[in-house]
Design an enzyme around this catalytic site. Sequence first.
Site, mmCIF file in Angstrom:
data_model
loop_
_atom_site.group_PDB
_atom_site.id
_atom_site.type_symbol
_atom_site.label_atom_id
_atom_site.label_comp_id
_atom_site.label_asym_id
_atom_site.label_seq_id
_atom_site.Cartn_x
_atom_site.Cartn_y
_atom_site.Cartn_z
ATOM 1 N N ASP A 108 13.231 16.617 -15.329
ATOM 2 C CA ASP A 108 12.886 16.026 -14.036
ATOM 3 C C ASP A 108 13.765 14.812 -13.800
ATOM 4 O O ASP A 108 14.134 14.102 -14.739
ATOM 5 C CB ASP A 108 11.404 15.665 -13.964
ATOM 6 N N GLU A 200 0.103 7.448 -11.929
ATOM 7 C CA GLU A 200 0.262 6.629 -13.129
ATOM 8 C C GLU A 200 -0.425 5.276 -13.029
ATOM 9 O O GLU A 200 -0.567 4.573 -14.035
ATOM 10 C CB GLU A 200 1.758 6.421 -13.416
#
Length: 317
Positions: A108, A200
């Site tokens: 990614d 996150e």
Amino acid sequence: MIKQPPITVASRPQGKASRKRNVKKSSSSGRLSSPKGKARPRRKKKKERSWSLPRWTYCLAMGGVAALILIGFYYFFIEPYSYRWKPCYGMKAYGVCLPYGFSIHGFDISHHQGQIDWGELQKLQKAPFPVRFVFMKASEGGDFSDTAFVRNFDEARRHGFVRGAYHFYNPKTDALRQADFFIRSVKLEPGDLPPVLDIEVRGEDERKLRTDLSIWLRRIEQYYKVKPILYTSYKFKTRYLSDSLFNSYPYWIAHYYVDSVEYDGPWRFWQHTDMGKLPGIREKVDLNVFNGSMEELLQLTIPYPDTIQKPQSISEK
């Protein structure tokens, strides 16, 4: 006339003026003479008591402080990354020790990786450890678009990678606004992986966070007609998102420097390191594995309508 004997200066009686001079003279020496001519006694200074530790106690205390510093340094800076220095008993590739038992690898990226040579990356699709899918950052919050997304997204499809896009969630921004911003930023096509919600940051209110995330997920699923993927760390998932609602979404787990995934529930992708090295990318990159076969990966993608023939990927040729 009878003469008197001469009188010396020393034998002359002292007058007032002479006595004053004597007093001044005595004061210049730092103390005044008493009327009887005796000096005043000096005051004795009190001795200050000094307190000190025995030498062995001092050495013991310093040793304890040093031990605490070393333990803290190991706990925060060495132990979390000790996996990097472990011997690799499996297969080493792309600058790291690859997890054992997985055949489908991916990575990614975002604008932090800079300019990417997709021609070099394409060669990895037929490497001993094939790299076949890629996720890339598309948006963040309610108004930030990744500057490299459009180019990388097009290049990934052109070079035969199974591609996907993710949104970095900001708890301080309205959830529906973030979902609509992602929809405007990303035009997914059949064969692409489902949208990804990257969470996150918890924010100030844990309960509100779960409510807002469910709003984002429902809006995205309604628009793209596919269940989004939920990306978060192992600790974040177990602490804040471990319930039936969030467990129903495909899980992409971020768990670094471990030999295997410790999460007990089902998961689809595992981001196992942020120290990968791939040809065509100068900066270090996150590496992932898919928990399944290539056929199962393709089944996870947005389906093609029956009227459109599914293109054959490079990995299937």
